[in-house]
Motif scaffolding. Sequence first.
Motif, PDB file in Angstrom:
ATOM      1  N   UNK A  60     -15.304 -14.605  13.240  1.00 49.25           N
ATOM      2  CA  UNK A  60     -14.580 -15.044  12.042  1.00 49.25           C
ATOM      3  C   UNK A  60     -15.134 -14.349  10.801  1.00 49.25           C
ATOM      4  N   UNK A  61     -16.465 -14.321  10.699  1.00 50.04           N
ATOM      5  CA  UNK A  61     -17.102 -13.708   9.539  1.00 50.04           C
ATOM      6  C   UNK A  61     -16.850 -12.205   9.504  1.00 50.04           C
ATOM      7  N   UNK A  62     -17.048 -11.541  10.641  1.00 48.31           N
ATOM      8  CA  UNK A  62     -16.920 -10.078  10.695  1.00 48.31           C
ATOM      9  C   UNK A  62     -15.489  -9.633  10.417  1.00 48.31           C
ATOM     10  N   UNK A  63     -14.524 -10.219  11.130  1.00 55.07           N
ATOM     11  CA  UNK A  63     -13.136  -9.777  10.965  1.00 55.07           C
ATOM     12  C   UNK A  63     -12.619 -10.089   9.567  1.00 55.07           C
ATOM     13  N   UNK A  64     -12.949 -11.277   9.043  1.00 57.77           N
ATOM     14  CA  UNK A  64     -12.517 -11.629   7.691  1.00 57.77           C
ATOM     15  C   UNK A  64     -13.097 -10.662   6.668  1.00 57.77           C
ATOM     16  N   UNK A  65     -14.384 -10.306   6.836  1.00 60.46           N
ATOM     17  CA  UNK A  65     -15.032  -9.386   5.901  1.00 60.46           C
ATOM     18  C   UNK A  65     -14.422  -7.993   5.986  1.00 60.46           C
ATOM     19  N   UNK A  66     -14.165  -7.526   7.204  1.00 60.64           N
ATOM     20  CA  UNK A  66     -13.584  -6.185   7.384  1.00 60.64           C
ATOM     21  C   UNK A  66     -12.190  -6.106   6.771  1.00 60.64           C
ATOM     22  N   UNK A  67     -11.336  -7.081   7.087  1.00 58.78           N
ATOM     23  CA  UNK A  67      -9.975  -7.046   6.567  1.00 58.78           C
ATOM     24  C   UNK A  67      -9.949  -7.243   5.055  1.00 58.78           C
ATOM     25  N   UNK A  68     -10.836  -8.070   4.534  1.00 61.60           N
ATOM     26  CA  UNK A  68     -10.920  -8.255   3.083  1.00 61.60           C
ATOM     27  C   UNK A  68     -11.341  -6.958   2.407  1.00 61.60           C
ATOM     28  N   UNK A  69     -12.224  -6.203   3.037  1.00 62.47           N
ATOM     29  CA  UNK A  69     -12.643  -4.917   2.481  1.00 62.47           C
ATOM     30  C   UNK A  69     -11.461  -3.959   2.385  1.00 62.47           C
ATOM     31  N   UNK A  70     -10.618  -3.939   3.422  1.00 60.29           N
ATOM     32  CA  UNK A  70      -9.420  -3.097   3.382  1.00 60.29           C
ATOM     33  C   UNK A  70      -8.455  -3.577   2.307  1.00 60.29           C
ATOM     34  N   UNK A  71      -8.351  -4.888   2.134  1.00 62.71           N
ATOM     35  CA  UNK A  71      -7.481  -5.438   1.088  1.00 62.71           C
ATOM     36  C   UNK A  71      -7.955  -4.982  -0.280  1.00 62.71           C
ATOM     37  N   UNK A  72      -9.255  -5.089  -0.530  1.00 59.83           N
ATOM     38  CA  UNK A  72      -9.803  -4.685  -1.827  1.00 59.83           C
ATOM     39  C   UNK A  72      -9.593  -3.200  -2.080  1.00 59.83           C
ATOM     40  N   UNK A  73      -9.757  -2.389  -1.029  1.00 60.24           N
ATOM     41  CA  UNK A  73      -9.530  -0.952  -1.172  1.00 60.24           C
ATOM     42  C   UNK A  73      -8.059  -0.666  -1.485  1.00 60.24           C
ATOM     43  N   UNK A  74      -7.161  -1.396  -0.827  1.00 57.52           N
ATOM     44  CA  UNK A  74      -5.731  -1.200  -1.078  1.00 57.52           C
ATOM     45  C   UNK A  74      -5.349  -1.651  -2.481  1.00 57.52           C
ATOM     46  N   UNK A  75      -5.979  -2.724  -2.967  1.00 58.87           N
ATOM     47  CA  UNK A  75      -5.717  -3.197  -4.326  1.00 58.87           C
ATOM     48  C   UNK A  75      -6.112  -2.143  -5.345  1.00 58.87           C
ATOM     49  N   UNK A  76      -7.243  -1.518  -5.127  1.00 56.57           N
ATOM     50  CA  UNK A  76      -7.699  -0.459  -6.041  1.00 56.57           C
ATOM     51  C   UNK A  76      -6.747   0.724  -5.993  1.00 56.57           C
ATOM     52  N   UNK A  77      -6.307   1.088  -4.795  1.00 48.51           N
ATOM     53  CA  UNK A  77      -5.360   2.208  -4.667  1.00 48.51           C
ATOM     54  C   UNK A  77      -4.043   1.859  -5.337  1.00 48.51           C
ATOM     55  N   UNK A  78      -3.634   0.639  -5.198  1.00 50.85           N
ATOM     56  CA  UNK A  78      -2.373   0.175  -5.781  1.00 50.85           C
ATOM     57  C   UNK A  78      -2.393   0.281  -7.302  1.00 50.85           C
ATOM     58  N   UNK A  79      -3.543   0.020  -7.888  1.00 55.63           N
ATOM     59  CA  UNK A  79      -3.667   0.096  -9.343  1.00 55.63           C
ATOM     60  C   UNK A  79      -3.807   1.534  -9.829  1.00 55.63           C
ATOM     61  N   UNK A  80      -4.322   2.383  -8.940  1.00 56.55           N
ATOM     62  CA  UNK A  80      -4.596   3.764  -9.342  1.00 56.55           C
ATOM     63  C   UNK A  80      -3.324   4.600  -9.381  1.00 56.55           C
ATOM     64  N   UNK A  81      -2.455   4.420  -8.370  1.00 58.43           N
ATOM     65  CA  UNK A  81      -1.259   5.245  -8.278  1.00 58.43           C
ATOM     66  C   UNK A  81      -0.131   4.625  -9.097  1.00 58.43           C
ATOM     67  N   UNK A  82       0.060   5.146 -10.281  1.00 54.37           N
ATOM     68  CA  UNK A  82       1.068   4.611 -11.188  1.00 54.37           C
ATOM     69  C   UNK A  82       2.289   5.519 -11.326  1.00 54.37           C
ATOM     70  N   UNK A  83       2.095   6.831 -11.181  1.00 60.32           N
ATOM     71  CA  UNK A  83       3.227   7.736 -11.361  1.00 60.32           C
ATOM     72  C   UNK A  83       4.176   7.648 -10.172  1.00 60.32           C
ATOM     73  N   UNK A  84       5.447   7.926 -10.409  1.00 55.42           N
ATOM     74  CA  UNK A  84       6.450   7.868  -9.347  1.00 55.42           C
ATOM     75  C   UNK A  84       6.137   8.867  -8.237  1.00 55.42           C
ATOM     76  N   UNK A  85       5.695  10.068  -8.613  1.00 52.37           N
ATOM     77  CA  UNK A  85       5.398  11.096  -7.619  1.00 52.37           C
ATOM     78  C   UNK A  85       4.247  10.658  -6.712  1.00 52.37           C
ATOM     79  N   UNK A  86       3.165  10.148  -7.314  1.00 56.02           N
ATOM     80  CA  UNK A  86       2.013   9.713  -6.521  1.00 56.02           C
ATOM     81  C   UNK A  86       2.382   8.537  -5.631  1.00 56.02           C
ATOM     82  N   UNK A  87       3.151   7.596  -6.176  1.00 56.32           N
ATOM     83  CA  UNK A  87       3.515   6.411  -5.405  1.00 56.32           C
ATOM     84  C   UNK A  87       4.419   6.770  -4.233  1.00 56.32           C
ATOM     85  N   UNK A  88       5.287   7.771  -4.435  1.00 53.96           N
ATOM     86  CA  UNK A  88       6.164   8.209  -3.349  1.00 53.96           C
ATOM     87  C   UNK A  88       5.337   8.703  -2.166  1.00 53.96           C
ATOM     88  N   UNK A  89       4.319   9.523  -2.473  1.00 53.31           N
ATOM     89  CA  UNK A  89       3.486  10.045  -1.396  1.00 53.31           C
ATOM     90  C   UNK A  89       2.644   8.958  -0.741  1.00 53.31           C
TER      91      UNK A  89
END
Length: 204
Positions: free
Chosen positions: A156-185
């Motif tokens: 429970x601890x390991x899987x929750x921590x791993x998936x949460x880490x991917x969520x946090x990384x995706x959140x950062x990527x989501x905030x970084x890619x703002x232009x239409x061209x970057x978001x398309x890719x």
Amino acid sequence: MISFGSLAVFCVAYLLATASPGPAVAAIVARTLSHGTRGITSFIAGFVVGDLIWFTLAATGMAMLAQKAKPVFLVVKYAGALYLLYLAYRSWTAPLAVIEADHAPPERSGRLFLVSLMITLGNPKVMVFFLALLPTIIDMREMGVALYLEAAVAMIVILSAVLTSYVLAAVRARRFFKSAHALRWVNRIAGTAIGGAAVAVATR
């Protein structure tokens, strides 16, 4: 009595297995990129419960029963693959704008839980780990209640921590890619990866 070393080996092997990219990672990253963190707790919970179900089957010697129920798991597997294909389609056709999580249409927690549970129960990577690799790490004949609970808590601890880490990384990527061209890719790369994960689930 199982040694602490055996439990530690299991934890390391499980960490490596869950951290490697697969259908679960592809699905959770895709959802975070498109919807933010809304409902993510329920989504993660489905993956955790799915792994615990497979672990319980292996720990209680019910692997043969799981094999006999193969038609059921095949239905679940293909349903999970279809959902991943749906995510891939959504990524390729997503509007070229980042949707803020607060304004995203709400989804029921129960539905998100069932979707991630379905993906896990039909994921061949998870099946192989618990039904084939796990018995080579821990002697299931010596599995007691104490070890089962210790391993379950660790999972429970390991899987929750791993998936949460991917969520946090995706959140950062989501905030970084703002232009239409970057978001398309980003959308197309994510969609291609998710589509590949769907094919892997359906053909293995």
